[in-house]
Design a protein around this motif. Structure first.
Motif, PDB file in Angstrom:
ATOM      1  N   ASN A  57     -17.173   1.667   7.766  1.00 45.49           N
ATOM      2  CA  ASN A  57     -17.795   0.697   6.867  1.00 45.49           C
ATOM      3  C   ASN A  57     -16.862   0.304   5.727  1.00 45.49           C
ATOM      4  O   ASN A  57     -16.599  -0.880   5.502  1.00 45.49           O
ATOM      5  CB  ASN A  57     -19.104   1.278   6.323  1.00 45.49           C
ATOM      6  N   ASP A  58     -16.365   1.295   4.996  1.00 45.25           N
ATOM      7  CA  ASP A  58     -15.503   0.932   3.863  1.00 45.25           C
ATOM      8  C   ASP A  58     -14.085   0.574   4.313  1.00 45.25           C
ATOM      9  O   ASP A  58     -13.417  -0.248   3.686  1.00 45.25           O
ATOM     10  CB  ASP A  58     -15.496   2.028   2.787  1.00 45.25           C
ATOM     11  N   TRP A  62     -11.571  -2.444   3.102  1.00 46.56           N
ATOM     12  CA  TRP A  62     -10.218  -2.160   2.634  1.00 46.56           C
ATOM     13  C   TRP A  62      -9.176  -2.894   3.472  1.00 46.56           C
ATOM     14  O   TRP A  62      -8.142  -3.324   2.956  1.00 46.56           O
ATOM     15  CB  TRP A  62      -9.946  -0.656   2.676  1.00 46.56           C
ATOM     16  N   ALA A  63      -9.432  -3.038   4.758  1.00 47.16           N
ATOM     17  CA  ALA A  63      -8.492  -3.761   5.622  1.00 47.16           C
ATOM     18  C   ALA A  63      -8.363  -5.210   5.168  1.00 47.16           C
ATOM     19  O   ALA A  63      -7.259  -5.778   5.168  1.00 47.16           O
ATOM     20  CB  ALA A  63      -8.958  -3.695   7.074  1.00 47.16           C
ATOM     21  N   MET A 110     -16.939  -9.809  -1.817  1.00 47.25           N
ATOM     22  CA  MET A 110     -16.611  -8.542  -2.482  1.00 47.25           C
ATOM     23  C   MET A 110     -15.168  -8.157  -2.229  1.00 47.25           C
ATOM     24  O   MET A 110     -14.461  -7.675  -3.135  1.00 47.25           O
ATOM     25  CB  MET A 110     -17.555  -7.446  -1.994  1.00 47.25           C
ATOM     26  N   ALA A 111     -14.689  -8.363  -1.011  1.00 44.09           N
ATOM     27  CA  ALA A 111     -13.297  -8.042  -0.688  1.00 44.09           C
ATOM     28  C   ALA A 111     -12.337  -8.887  -1.514  1.00 44.09           C
ATOM     29  O   ALA A 111     -11.255  -8.412  -1.900  1.00 44.09           O
ATOM     30  CB  ALA A 111     -13.048  -8.247   0.803  1.00 44.09           C
ATOM     31  N   VAL A 136      -3.568   3.822  -5.261  1.00 40.90           N
ATOM     32  CA  VAL A 136      -4.137   2.476  -5.367  1.00 40.90           C
ATOM     33  C   VAL A 136      -5.622   2.496  -5.050  1.00 40.90           C
ATOM     34  O   VAL A 136      -6.441   1.919  -5.773  1.00 40.90           O
ATOM     35  CB  VAL A 136      -3.398   1.497  -4.430  1.00 40.90           C
ATOM     36  N   GLY A 137      -5.983   3.167  -3.954  1.00 37.28           N
ATOM     37  CA  GLY A 137      -7.387   3.212  -3.561  1.00 37.28           C
ATOM     38  C   GLY A 137      -8.264   3.849  -4.613  1.00 37.28           C
ATOM     39  O   GLY A 137      -9.340   3.334  -4.937  1.00 37.28           O
TER      40      GLY A 137
END
Length: 532
Positions: A57-58, A62-63, A110-111, A136-137
């Motif tokens: 899901n996350d 992130w991709a 959101m991305a 970074v994450g």
């Protein structure tokens, strides 16, 4: 109803020692809640230890973030070549270059916001997320979820300071936000539910000021419109909140709502639609592309044998040529369901078409099922475990409310919300109206998911709670006010509240380092052999 006395949020000479103590406790709860979230974000690591992204899901979001900043595209083909970045939450469709690409199935707005944060880090500190995923994450997670969690806490304080009458109710409800809901559990991962819940909390406060207090200030109408729309575009069922709150604002303040609320809502709705179109060349979101496209032509049913033999009939070529589509020598037939369904795949021109047998003929359709690709997890026969869906609607309804993913069984503090709604419904005036508003939205959301098709009755997948209802949490917190106000001097009531909150906090803490796991009750019932 009698309007409660407004309490100023800025210290002045009218403040009592009790006010100062209460606000000191608020700040302590905020500090502990945020400190706990930041500590867990810094500690969390995915099972394979390559980055802090915990689930399909996350990782899907992130991709997109990485693709936007590092490759200037919404297509995630290059990113998911690294298997640690791959996700089952993706779709496959034509891109603006006329070729097929993989894309995240999550709404892109959101991305885009998260990509802005990553772009800032990359262009100031010089760190790339592919090389430094933990730094970074975690920086993006702390900035994003820390702000959302603070916004949720602060909006809750606004509500209880305005509408609760006792310090026990005020502090108790803020403590519930800080420790007793799954929104704190999800602080370690990028997700849409935290954003939707915080947006609902702010919009709810603004709406209460207009509906209950008769305020027509532009800030409340702007806030109600903007944040209700933000909740809606991030959590599909929250469109019911957006619509019902918008109707209430129109009834109470029609001119102000049209002048301030509607433009504010249009801003976020427009941004969501525009980013979706830029990402997918479609106004419809990815989950609306689960079926075949328009009919291009028909074939005789007797041709099913040739199609099963993977032959491309001339009449099929003629149907496509009538639409300006000329197949290459690489065109082939792939059988999806013998005698009933096939795919025309032409790698020479990078196109595919659906061929479906009906009662009267065989239809040739344009391709619009973005979830049907070779490695798709969402094809029939591929899904497993909880994603297969619960066959019994009755059993599903039980487990959603009182069972292993139960709203009330995992977080029993919401039993007080049910009691509070009953108390308010027994009163006259705005209290009854607010309770009716909350009851209606809760029923709409829960029933919407209970009566979904079998493939969607999966409790939200691998998740520590029934996450599709998390956006309702600010309203359930508000509904606790009349109960806790009545128990302000009742030792037995205060003890009962503490026990319910403790049990809810234990459930929320069970998956504190990864919310993308089954609830403790599901795991325990599996251990006992009570689950299939």
């Amino acid at each position: 109803m009698t309007k409660p006395t407004r309490v100023s949020r800025k210290p002045d000479r009218s403040w009592t020692d009790a006010d100062r103590l209460r606000w000191a406790i608020y700040w302590l709860l905020i500090a502990v809640c945020l400190g706990n979230a930041v500590g867990r974000i810094w500690a969390v690591t995915a099972e394979h230890g390559r980055h802090p992204f915990l689930s399909a899901n996350d990782r899907s979001r992130w991709a997109t973030v990485r693709a936007l900043v590092d490759h200037q595209t919404f297509a995630i083909d290059e990113v998911i070549q690294d298997r640690y970045w791959d996700s089952i939450d993706k779709v496959y469709h034509l891109g603006p270059d006329g070729k097929y690409h993989y894309y995240s199935s999550k709404p892109p707005l959101m991305a885009c916001v998260l990509a802005g944060e990553y772009w800032l880090i990359k262009n100031t500190v010089g760190m790339e997320i592919s090389e430094h995923p933990f730094y970074v994450g975690r920086a993006v997670l702390i900035a994003t979820n820390g702000l959302l969690l603070f916004g949720l806490l602060w909006a809750t304080i606004w509500i209880v300071e305005r509408y609760a009458k006792s310090d026990f109710a005020r502090i108790g409800i803020v403590a519930t936000v800080a420790f007793g809901t799954f929104l704190t559990t999800y602080a370690v991962t990028i997700n849409n539910h935290s954003l939707a819940a915080t947006s609902v909390a702010i919009a709810l406060y603004c709406g209460l000021r207009v509906w209950c207090d008769g305020r027509g200030d532009a800030r409340y109408l702007l806030g109600a419109g903007f944040f209700a729309a933000c909740a809606a575009v991030n959590d599909l069922p929250a469109f019911s909140f957006f619509g019902l709150l918008g109707l209430a604002m129109l009834i109470k303040r029609p001119v102000g709502t049209l002048v301030y609320g509607v433009p504010a809502a249009a801003l976020i709705l427009g941004a969501s639609l525009l980013t979706n179109y830029i990402a997918h060349q479609s106004w419809r979101p990815p989950y609306a592309h689960r079926a075949d496209g328009e009919v291009l032509g028909t074939l005789e049913t007797k041709l099913h044998g040739a199609l099963d033999k993977k032959e491309v009939p001339l009449v099929l070529k003629d149907v496509l040529e009538n639409h300006g589509i000329e197949l290459s020598q690489q065109a082939e037939i792939i059988t999806r369901e013998t005698g009933n369904r096939w795919v025309v795949l032409d790698m020479g021109i990078d196109r595919r078409y659906a061929v479906q047998r009906t009662e009267n003929n065989i239809e040739v359709r344009d391709w619009d099922n973005w979830y049907d690709y070779d490695t798709s997890y969402w094809k029939p026969g591929v899904k497993k475990g909880v994603d297969l869906g619960e066959k019994s609607i009755g059993r599903y309804a039980f487990h959603v409310t009182l069972g292993h993913h139960g709203i009330l069984s995992l977080t029993p503090v919401w039993l007080l919300s049910l009691l509070g709604l009953g108390l308010w419904l027994g009163e006259k005036g705005t209290h009854r109206q607010v309770a009716g508003f909350i009851v209606a939205l809760t029923l709409i959301c829960v029933l919407f998911y209970v009566f979904r098709p079998l493939k969607d009755r999966n409790y939200g997948g691998m998740t520590s709670g029934f996450r599709w209802a998390f956006w309702l949490i600010p309203m359930w917190l508000t509904a606790m006010i009349p109960v806790l106000d009545r128990w302000k001097n009742a030792r037995w009531g205060q003890l009962l509240f503490a026990v319910l909150l403790l049990f809810s906090a234990i459930s929320a803490s069970y998956s504190a380092l990864n919310p993308w796991v089954h609830p403790w009750m599901y795991s325990y019932m599996g251990y006992l052999g009570w689950l299939d």
